[in-house]
Design a protein around this motif. Structure first.
Motif, PDB file in Angstrom:
ATOM      1  N   THR A  34       0.829  -1.209   0.000  1.00 11.07           N
ATOM      2  CA  THR A  34       0.000   0.000   0.000  1.00 11.07           C
ATOM      3  C   THR A  34       0.860   1.255   0.000  1.00 11.07           C
ATOM      4  OG1 THR A  34      -1.749  -1.144   1.224  1.00 11.07           O
ATOM      5  CG2 THR A  34      -1.793   1.258   1.249  1.00 11.07           C
ATOM      6  N   PHE A  35       1.927   1.238   0.785  1.00 11.81           N
ATOM      7  CA  PHE A  35       2.752   2.438   0.966  1.00 11.81           C
ATOM      8  C   PHE A  35       3.512   2.830  -0.309  1.00 11.81           C
ATOM      9  CE2 PHE A  35       6.607   4.680   2.175  1.00 11.81           C
ATOM     10  CZ  PHE A  35       6.166   5.593   3.113  1.00 11.81           C
ATOM     11  N   LEU A  36       4.206   1.864  -0.913  1.00 10.44           N
ATOM     12  CA  LEU A  36       5.092   2.191  -2.031  1.00 10.44           C
ATOM     13  C   LEU A  36       4.387   2.751  -3.261  1.00 10.44           C
ATOM     14  CD1 LEU A  36       7.800  -0.654  -2.014  1.00 10.44           C
ATOM     15  CD2 LEU A  36       8.036   1.730  -1.301  1.00 10.44           C
ATOM     16  N   PRO A  37       3.312   2.109  -3.766  1.00  5.86           N
ATOM     17  CA  PRO A  37       2.696   2.643  -4.984  1.00  5.86           C
ATOM     18  C   PRO A  37       2.216   4.080  -4.853  1.00  5.86           C
ATOM     19  CG  PRO A  37       1.887   0.439  -4.518  1.00  5.86           C
ATOM     20  CD  PRO A  37       2.650   0.872  -3.313  1.00  5.86           C
ATOM     21  N   ILE A  38       1.598   4.399  -3.711  1.00  7.78           N
ATOM     22  CA  ILE A  38       1.070   5.756  -3.526  1.00  7.78           C
ATOM     23  C   ILE A  38       2.199   6.754  -3.337  1.00  7.78           C
ATOM     24  CG2 ILE A  38      -0.312   7.218  -1.997  1.00  7.78           C
ATOM     25  CD1 ILE A  38      -2.136   4.828  -1.532  1.00  7.78           C
ATOM     26  N   ALA A  39       3.199   6.388  -2.528  1.00  8.85           N
ATOM     27  CA  ALA A  39       4.334   7.290  -2.317  1.00  8.85           C
ATOM     28  C   ALA A  39       5.072   7.568  -3.623  1.00  8.85           C
ATOM     29  CB  ALA A  39       5.293   6.690  -1.285  1.00  8.85           C
ATOM     30  N   LEU A 294      15.869   7.511  -5.200  1.00  9.63           N
ATOM     31  CA  LEU A 294      15.195   6.223  -5.130  1.00  9.63           C
ATOM     32  C   LEU A 294      13.984   6.127  -6.050  1.00  9.63           C
ATOM     33  CD1 LEU A 294      15.189   5.491  -1.314  1.00  9.63           C
ATOM     34  CD2 LEU A 294      16.229   4.076  -3.066  1.00  9.63           C
ATOM     35  N   VAL A 295      13.492   7.266  -6.529  1.00  7.73           N
ATOM     36  CA  VAL A 295      12.260   7.258  -7.322  1.00  7.73           C
ATOM     37  C   VAL A 295      12.399   6.335  -8.527  1.00  7.73           C
ATOM     38  CG1 VAL A 295      10.676   8.643  -8.714  1.00  7.73           C
ATOM     39  CG2 VAL A 295      11.564   9.549  -6.564  1.00  7.73           C
ATOM     40  N   GLY A 296      13.531   6.433  -9.234  1.00  4.37           N
ATOM     41  CA  GLY A 296      13.734   5.600 -10.412  1.00  4.37           C
ATOM     42  C   GLY A 296      13.740   4.121 -10.100  1.00  4.37           C
ATOM     43  N   LEU A 297      14.382   3.739  -8.981  1.00  3.96           N
ATOM     44  CA  LEU A 297      14.432   2.334  -8.589  1.00  3.96           C
ATOM     45  C   LEU A 297      13.051   1.815  -8.213  1.00  3.96           C
ATOM     46  CD1 LEU A 297      15.955  -0.271  -7.760  1.00  3.96           C
ATOM     47  CD2 LEU A 297      16.270   0.769  -5.500  1.00  3.96           C
ATOM     48  N   LEU A 298      12.339   2.562  -7.405  1.00  6.88           N
ATOM     49  CA  LEU A 298      11.041   2.112  -6.932  1.00  6.88           C
ATOM     50  C   LEU A 298      10.014   2.036  -8.059  1.00  6.88           C
ATOM     51  CD1 LEU A 298      10.828   3.963  -3.505  1.00  6.88           C
ATOM     52  CD2 LEU A 298      11.440   1.590  -3.947  1.00  6.88           C
ATOM     53  N   LYS A 299      10.184   2.844  -9.095  1.00  2.00           N
ATOM     54  CA  LYS A 299       9.289   2.769 -10.251  1.00  2.00           C
ATOM     55  C   LYS A 299       9.414   1.419 -10.950  1.00  2.00           C
ATOM     56  CE  LYS A 299       9.165   6.173 -13.166  1.00  2.00           C
ATOM     57  NZ  LYS A 299       9.655   7.269 -14.030  1.00  2.00           N
ATOM     58  N   GLN A 300      10.589   0.788 -10.805  1.00  2.00           N
ATOM     59  CA  GLN A 300      10.832  -0.492 -11.465  1.00  2.00           C
ATOM     60  C   GLN A 300      10.357  -1.690 -10.639  1.00  2.00           C
ATOM     61  OE1 GLN A 300      11.933  -0.584 -14.496  1.00  2.00           O
ATOM     62  NE2 GLN A 300      12.510   1.564 -14.693  1.00  2.00           N
ATOM     63  N   PHE A 301       9.918  -1.440  -9.397  1.00  2.00           N
ATOM     64  CA  PHE A 301       9.484  -2.544  -8.535  1.00  2.00           C
ATOM     65  C   PHE A 301       8.245  -3.183  -9.154  1.00  2.00           C
ATOM     66  CE2 PHE A 301       8.146  -4.953  -4.923  1.00  2.00           C
ATOM     67  CZ  PHE A 301       9.283  -5.114  -4.136  1.00  2.00           C
ATOM     68  N   PRO A 302       8.244  -4.521  -9.395  1.00  2.00           N
ATOM     69  CA  PRO A 302       7.117  -5.174 -10.079  1.00  2.00           C
ATOM     70  C   PRO A 302       5.797  -4.980  -9.346  1.00  2.00           C
ATOM     71  CG  PRO A 302       9.010  -6.658  -9.932  1.00  2.00           C
ATOM     72  CD  PRO A 302       9.320  -5.471  -9.052  1.00  2.00           C
ATOM     73  N   SER A 303       4.817  -4.472 -10.079  1.00  2.00           N
ATOM     74  CA  SER A 303       3.509  -4.243  -9.458  1.00  2.00           C
ATOM     75  C   SER A 303       2.858  -5.549  -9.018  1.00  2.00           C
ATOM     76  CB  SER A 303       2.589  -3.502 -10.430  1.00  2.00           C
ATOM     77  OG  SER A 303       2.428  -4.251 -11.625  1.00  2.00           O
ATOM     78  N   SER A 304       3.187  -6.655  -9.696  1.00  2.00           N
ATOM     79  CA  SER A 304       2.610  -7.945  -9.311  1.00  2.00           C
ATOM     80  C   SER A 304       3.070  -8.364  -7.916  1.00  2.00           C
ATOM     81  CB  SER A 304       3.002  -9.020 -10.329  1.00  2.00           C
ATOM     82  OG  SER A 304       4.411  -9.130 -10.426  1.00  2.00           O
ATOM     83  N   MET A 305       4.328  -8.040  -7.580  1.00  2.00           N
ATOM     84  CA  MET A 305       4.843  -8.373  -6.248  1.00  2.00           C
ATOM     85  C   MET A 305       4.119  -7.568  -5.172  1.00  2.00           C
ATOM     86  SD  MET A 305       7.140 -10.644  -6.820  1.00  2.00           S
ATOM     87  CE  MET A 305       8.218 -11.271  -8.107  1.00  2.00           C
ATOM     88  N   LEU A 306       3.906  -6.289  -5.461  1.00  2.00           N
ATOM     89  CA  LEU A 306       3.159  -5.463  -4.518  1.00  2.00           C
ATOM     90  C   LEU A 306       1.721  -5.956  -4.404  1.00  2.00           C
ATOM     91  CD1 LEU A 306       4.441  -1.929  -5.607  1.00  2.00           C
ATOM     92  CD2 LEU A 306       5.130  -3.227  -3.595  1.00  2.00           C
ATOM     93  N   GLY A 307       1.171  -6.415  -5.527  1.00  2.00           N
ATOM     94  CA  GLY A 307      -0.197  -6.916  -5.524  1.00  2.00           C
ATOM     95  C   GLY A 307      -0.372  -8.117  -4.621  1.00  2.00           C
TER      96      GLY A 307
END
Length: 410
Positions: A34-39, A294-307
């Motif tokens: 929840t935290f990462l996508p919104i931030a 960190l913005v560039g790195l976190l943009k690459q974090f797979p959305s499926s993993m967060l899901g």
């Protein structure tokens, strides 16, 4: 249950972390879905400072863990974030929205309104809000429910795998983070920003914060951690108020405590405040030394993993509805606080089939309207109306009896 002393909380935190450190670390990562996508979304739009968000949410994580002793999350204010992302709010406007909610919650806390809300809102409505929030998380994250997701290292594994993918993608794109010390700055909203922030985003956030981030999270903490002293609604309210009266002036994202985040961290193993203290220290280090890089790195974090992590949180929230008609419900055997005067009665340790059906109906009406309209306030109002509708016949019979006895005169 009364809140424990600082010494008791510290002992509980240290003992739990010492014996279950893998679980506590895993649980600390449970709410990142929840935290990462919104931030990230807010940081990309320059609406908030990612470094300030990490630093202040880290400080709040540490204080929450130290003083409450439970894995209480520090989450984005979702209603404010949704409006801010859709309308590309400036940092001043989102700061005004967060500060407005913080001030309102502070007033609710010191005047006793939060305690009153907790006393009068029926348990079926509260559980309906929790179950509805859980279903909303699952629906928003995918149709396939990971019902087999169980023991605690899952959060560590999922996060580690996702981070590896993010680093590889960032390296290919040439956007790996670098040392970039935090440069603090202040945000002072203008009059126009106060109007837009408060009216367009702050007012819509108030019912969500009051119901889900304070009242519901208090009940959920008691349900999930019955052996641990639970903070009162007033304590949690003051915590939410303090976080937003302080952090938003430095470009940090408006935050609150949420039942979804508590469920997520519990689902992945957190059982004490040591989990969020660990997460807070991690956020502080990353925010101070890497900042906006960190913005560039976190943009690459797979959305499926967060899901996956979001779905797990949804499953934990949905499961609390199971205890609605059992001794696990806080109001079983307690007076119904919404029946006035001598009409109040003890529900008793055993409910009749009719009482069970009524409570289940109230909860499901709350769930259905909350999910259908995607709005906590609509679900809450629907649940309360259903609850009151069941009370009307009894109140009518009482009034009729008093009339026949001559106790009511025109």
């Amino acid at each position: 249950m009364a809140h424990g002393t600082f010494r008791e909380i510290t002992t509980h935190n240290l003992r739990t972390f010492k014996h279950h450190y893998v679980s506590e670390i895993s649980g600390s990562l449970g709410d990142l879905g929840t935290f990462l996508p919104i931030a990230i979304a807010l940081a990309i739009n320059d609406t908030v400072s990612l470094s300030s968000t990490l630093i202040f949410s880290g400080i709040f994580n540490i204080l929450t863990g130290l003083f409450f002793g439970i894995p209480l999350p520090v989450q984005p204010m979702k209603a404010i974030a949704a409006v801010a992302i859709a309308r590309s709010f400036s940092n001043g406007t989102i700061a005004a929205a967060g500060a407005f909610v913080g001030i309102c919650i502070f007033i609710f806390s010191i005047t006793g309104l939060l305690r009153w809300f907790t006393d009068v809102i029926p348990i079926p409505v509260i559980k309906g809000i929790q179950v509805g929030a859980g279903l909303s998380l699952i629906i928003s994250s995918g149709a396939k429910i990971l019902s087999s997701l169980g023991w605690v290292p899952y959060a560590l594994i999922v996060f580690a795998v996702g981070l590896v993918f993010a680093i590889i993608c960032s390296a290919v794109a040439g956007s790996l983070p670098s040392f970039e010390f935090w440069h603090p700055y202040t945000v002072v909203p203008t009059g126009h920003q106060w109007r837009v922030g408060a009216l367009d985003a702050g007012i819509g956030q108030l019912p969500l914060t009051t119901l889900n981030s304070i009242v519901a999270v208090t009940h959920l903490a008691h349900d999930l951690l019955p052996g641990v002293p639970t903070p009162s609604t007033t304590h949690i309210g003051l915590s939410v108020a303090g976080m937003n009266i302080i952090g938003v002036w430095f470009g940090a994202m408006p935050v609150c405590h949420g039942s979804g985040g508590l469920a997520a961290q519990y689902r992945f193993g957190a059982r004490s405040g040591s989990s969020v203290v660990f997460l807070g220290v991690l956020k502080l280090i990353i925010g101070i030394f890497f900042g906006e890089s960190l913005v560039g790195l976190l943009k690459q974090f797979p959305s499926s993993m967060l899901g996956i992590m979001v779905i797990a949180a949804g499953l934990e929230l949905v499961s609390v509805g199971e205890s609605l008609n059992t001794s696990g419900a806080r109001d079983i055997g307690k007076p119904d606080s919404l029946i006035i005067g001598d009409a109040a009665r003890d529900a008793g340790p055993v409910l009749t089939d009719e009482e069970r059906k009524r409570r289940w109906t109230v909860m499901m009406v709350t769930v259905g309207l909350l999910v259908g309209f995607k709005n906590d306030a609509v679900g809450f109002l629907a649940g309360m109306l259903c609850h009151w509708a069941y009370k009307l016949p009894a109140l009518y019979e009482k009034a009729k009896s008093r009339w026949s006895e001559g106790r009511i005169r025109m």
